[in-house]
Design a protein around this motif. Structure first.
Motif, PDB file in Angstrom:
ATOM      1  N   LYS A   1      38.105  34.715  38.558  1.00  0.00           N
ATOM      2  CA  LYS A   1      37.674  35.803  37.978  1.00  0.00           C
ATOM      3  C   LYS A   1      37.821  36.909  37.855  1.00  0.00           C
ATOM      4  O   LYS A   1      37.806  37.950  38.806  1.00  0.00           O
ATOM      5  N   TYR A   2      39.747  37.641  37.833  1.00  0.00           N
ATOM      6  CA  TYR A   2      40.028  38.631  38.212  1.00  0.00           C
ATOM      7  C   TYR A   2      39.381  39.678  37.085  1.00  0.00           C
ATOM      8  O   TYR A   2      38.298  39.422  35.547  1.00  0.00           O
ATOM      9  N   PRO A   3      39.232  40.652  38.072  1.00  0.00           N
ATOM     10  CA  PRO A   3      38.261  42.197  36.662  1.00  0.00           C
ATOM     11  C   PRO A   3      38.635  41.506  34.938  1.00  0.00           C
ATOM     12  O   PRO A   3      39.905  41.818  34.801  1.00  0.00           O
ATOM     13  N   GLY A   4      38.517  41.819  34.445  1.00  0.00           N
ATOM     14  CA  GLY A   4      37.965  41.370  32.418  1.00  0.00           C
ATOM     15  C   GLY A   4      38.590  40.038  32.394  1.00  0.00           C
ATOM     16  O   GLY A   4      38.484  39.977  30.638  1.00  0.00           O
ATOM     17  N   ALA A   5      38.367  38.850  32.909  1.00  0.00           N
ATOM     18  CA  ALA A   5      38.953  38.216  32.196  1.00  0.00           C
ATOM     19  C   ALA A   5      37.880  37.526  31.516  1.00  0.00           C
ATOM     20  O   ALA A   5      36.628  37.359  32.170  1.00  0.00           O
ATOM     21  N   MET A   6      37.919  36.391  30.738  1.00  0.00           N
ATOM     22  CA  MET A   6      37.489  35.847  30.296  1.00  0.00           C
ATOM     23  C   MET A   6      36.897  34.631  31.166  1.00  0.00           C
ATOM     24  O   MET A   6      36.948  34.487  31.428  1.00  0.00           O
ATOM     25  N   PRO A   7      35.238  34.184  30.707  1.00  0.00           N
ATOM     26  CA  PRO A   7      34.804  33.248  30.903  1.00  0.00           C
ATOM     27  C   PRO A   7      35.951  31.792  31.531  1.00  0.00           C
ATOM     28  O   PRO A   7      36.424  31.714  30.675  1.00  0.00           O
ATOM     29  N   TYR A   8      36.509  30.902  32.369  1.00  0.00           N
ATOM     30  CA  TYR A   8      36.446  29.984  32.465  1.00  0.00           C
ATOM     31  C   TYR A   8      35.873  28.618  32.033  1.00  0.00           C
ATOM     32  O   TYR A   8      37.901  28.889  30.889  1.00  0.00           O
TER      33      TYR A   8
END
Length: 137
Positions: A99-106
Motif C-alpha cells: 500500500k505505497y502511496p499512489g500504488a494501484m489496488p493489489y
C-alpha cells in the motif's frame, strides 16, 4: 564453482541438506512443468532468487542441459528473457501489496502483471508476486 567442477560430493561439502533438497525439488518441478515457459521460469527463479537465501556455500546454478538434455536454444533464450522480464518488471505488485502511496489496488496490480506477461502458470505469478513483496518491503 561450475556444474562440472569436482564430484557431486566435493560440490556439496559444507552445503546444507536443505539447500540440496531445495535444488532437487526445483529440478523435479522444472522437469514436470505446465509448459516449457514454466520450466525455464522455474530454472531461472531458482538460480536468480531461491538459491541465494541462507548461508554460503551454495550449489551451482541449475542448467537447462541438466533439466532438458537436448532443447531448442532459441526457444530457451526467448523463455528466459520472458522470465527475467516477469521478475524484474513487477515492482508495482510489491508497492500495491504494501500500500505505497499512489500504488494501484493489489488485485489490479496482479491483473496488470498477468496481462503484461502472458503465458505463465499461476505458480509462476504467485512466486513473482511474493518476490515483489519481499523486494519492496
Amino acid at each position: 564453482m561450475g556444474v562440472n567442477s569436482g564430484t557431486l560430493r566435493e560440490q556439496t561439502m559444507g552445503i546444507s541438506k536443505y539447500d540440496v533438497e531445495v535444488r532437487d525439488r526445483a529440478i523435479t518441478e522444472a522437469k514436470n512443468p505446465a509448459s516449457f515457459l514454466d520450466a525455464v521460469f522455474c530454472i531461472h527463479y531458482y538460480n536468480y532468487e531461491t538459491k541465494h537465501w541462507g548461508p554460503l556455500p551454495k550449489l551451482p546454478d541449475i542448467t537447462p542441459e541438466e533439466v532438458f538434455g537436448e532443447f531448442d536454444q532459441a526457444a530457451y533464450q526467448t523463455c528466459l528473457e520472458k522470465s527475467k522480464a516477469l521478475l524484474l518488471s513487477t515492482a508495482y505488485v510489491g508497492e500495491s501489496a504494501h500500500k505505497y502511496p499512489g500504488a494501484m489496488p493489489y488485485e489490479a496490480a496482479l491483473e496488470r502483471m498477468r496481462k503484461e506477461n502472458p503465458g505463465f502458470s499461476p505458480v509462476a505469478y504467485e512466486r513473482t508476486a511474493y518476490r515483489a513483496m519481499v523486494a519492496m518491503r
